[in-house]
Write a protein that holds these residues in place. Structure first.
Motif, PDB file in Angstrom:
ATOM      1  N   LEU A 192      40.161  44.811  33.244  1.00  0.00           N
ATOM      2  CA  LEU A 192      39.349  43.809  33.923  1.00  0.00           C
ATOM      3  C   LEU A 192      40.215  42.599  34.240  1.00  0.00           C
ATOM      4  O   LEU A 192      41.228  42.346  33.568  1.00  0.00           O
ATOM      5  N   ARG A 193      39.812  41.842  35.262  1.00  0.00           N
ATOM      6  CA  ARG A 193      40.598  40.677  35.672  1.00  0.00           C
ATOM      7  C   ARG A 193      39.670  39.510  35.949  1.00  0.00           C
ATOM      8  O   ARG A 193      38.622  39.656  36.599  1.00  0.00           O
ATOM      9  N   THR A 194      40.025  38.336  35.438  1.00  0.00           N
ATOM     10  CA  THR A 194      39.220  37.134  35.609  1.00  0.00           C
ATOM     11  C   THR A 194      39.435  36.552  37.005  1.00  0.00           C
ATOM     12  O   THR A 194      40.378  36.935  37.704  1.00  0.00           O
ATOM     13  N   PRO A 195      38.580  35.602  37.422  1.00  0.00           N
ATOM     14  CA  PRO A 195      38.809  34.951  38.727  1.00  0.00           C
ATOM     15  C   PRO A 195      40.151  34.238  38.800  1.00  0.00           C
ATOM     16  O   PRO A 195      40.677  34.021  39.894  1.00  0.00           O
ATOM     17  N   ASP A 196      40.731  33.878  37.640  1.00  0.00           N
ATOM     18  CA  ASP A 196      42.033  33.215  37.625  1.00  0.00           C
ATOM     19  C   ASP A 196      43.195  34.200  37.646  1.00  0.00           C
ATOM     20  O   ASP A 196      44.356  33.789  37.600  1.00  0.00           O
ATOM     21  N   GLY A 197      42.895  35.500  37.703  1.00  0.00           N
ATOM     22  CA  GLY A 197      43.955  36.499  37.757  1.00  0.00           C
ATOM     23  C   GLY A 197      44.451  36.964  36.405  1.00  0.00           C
ATOM     24  O   GLY A 197      45.464  37.655  36.326  1.00  0.00           O
ATOM     25  N   GLU A 198      43.744  36.637  35.323  1.00  0.00           N
ATOM     26  CA  GLU A 198      44.155  37.038  33.978  1.00  0.00           C
ATOM     27  C   GLU A 198      43.578  38.420  33.660  1.00  0.00           C
ATOM     28  O   GLU A 198      42.375  38.653  33.797  1.00  0.00           O
ATOM     29  N   TYR A 199      44.447  39.348  33.228  1.00  0.00           N
ATOM     30  CA  TYR A 199      44.016  40.687  32.864  1.00  0.00           C
ATOM     31  C   TYR A 199      43.562  40.714  31.401  1.00  0.00           C
ATOM     32  O   TYR A 199      44.153  40.056  30.540  1.00  0.00           O
ATOM     33  N   PHE A 200      42.526  41.494  31.115  1.00  0.00           N
ATOM     34  CA  PHE A 200      42.106  41.723  29.741  1.00  0.00           C
ATOM     35  C   PHE A 200      41.432  43.079  29.674  1.00  0.00           C
ATOM     36  O   PHE A 200      41.073  43.688  30.695  1.00  0.00           O
ATOM     37  N   GLY A 201      41.293  43.597  28.444  1.00  0.00           N
ATOM     38  CA  GLY A 201      40.733  44.933  28.277  1.00  0.00           C
ATOM     39  C   GLY A 201      40.071  45.101  26.932  1.00  0.00           C
ATOM     40  O   GLY A 201      39.356  44.213  26.460  1.00  0.00           O
TER      41      GLY A 201
END
Length: 250
Positions: free
Chosen positions: A175-184
């Motif tokens: 998944l990716r936040t509106p700021d472009g940060e990836y997380f899972g």
């Protein structure tokens, strides 16, 4: 009058309390100005409470005011806002479990079920993003269709297609936040979730050789069966040449 008789003792007491009021033949009662004023207020209150036609009973008492203790504030002390933490938990493969076999070029929809275990809501501005491995003809990103609050479940779907060649294929997603940060997923929320499919090799059709007929030459004019081997004919013995002695004489 009864009312006058009931008020007269109180007036006498008031005069004794005041510094400027003395009865003849009695020494002045020593009192401070503040105490006299307090006593006057107390007597006045008693007179007011008694009212006309009501006889006051008992002696007036001076009481100290009771101060209200301060109550604790109901408003909690301000605290620093916790930073937004994005984290997911893998729940299940809704479709196409790991190592599912698909035919070459087959279209399918991969659906993951995740739980929002962070403290931030996933808005439609969040993206499901391809992170590595085999793309399987999927788009780079897919937008979330609705908001996912903390501790809520969501099904994330992506259209994919199996490759034409046989083999095992695995694609990784996050998944990716509106700021472009990836997380899972995972304890730290930094691990990918994936899709794994197998495209089997086409079956091999064995080739069966066809039977070929062998032509055997036949003997014309003879019956079938073993052929007798001809024996060689006898070679004529040459005659001997007569000698001169055997020549008849003329």
């Amino acid at each position: 009058m009864p009312v006058l008789r009931s008020i007269l003792p109180l007036m006498t007491l008031l005069c004794l309390a005041l510094a400027g009021c003395q009865l003849p033949g009695l020494p002045a009662a020593p009192s401070s100005t503040a105490e006299g004023a307090s006593a006057a207020q107390t007597v006045e209150a008693v007179l007011t409470r008694a009212g006309p036609g009501i006889e006051a009973t008992g002696a007036a008492r001076r009481t100290e005011p009771v101060l209200a203790s301060p109550r604790p504030s109901q408003t909690p002390a301000p605290t620093e806002d916790r930073p937004c933490q994005n984290r997911a938990e893998f729940i299940a493969d809704v479709t196409v479990r790991d190592n599912s076999q698909l035919q070459p070029g087959e279209n399918f929809v991969k659906i993951w079920r995740l739980r929002n275990t962070g403290n931030c809501a996933w808005t439609p501005a969040y993206l499901l993003s391809f992170f590595g491995g085999h793309r399987l003809s999927a788009p780079d990103t897919v937008s979330l269709s609705n908001e996912v609050s903390p501790d809520e479940l969501v099904d994330l779907a992506v259209d994919m297609k199996a490759p034409l060649e046989a083999g095992t294929y695995q694609g990784y997603w996050k998944l990716r936040t509106p700021d472009g940060e990836y997380f899972g997923i995972g304890p730290q929320g930094d691990q990918s979730f994936w899709v794994t499919i197998i495209v089997p090799a086409p079956p091999t059709v064995p080739i069966t050789p066809s039977a070929t007929s062998t032509l055997t030459p036949s003997t014309t004019g003879t019956a079938s069966g073993p052929t007798e081997t001809p024996t060689p004919s006898a070679t004529p013995t040459p005659t001997s040449t007569p000698t001169a002695s055997e020549t008849p004489a003329n």
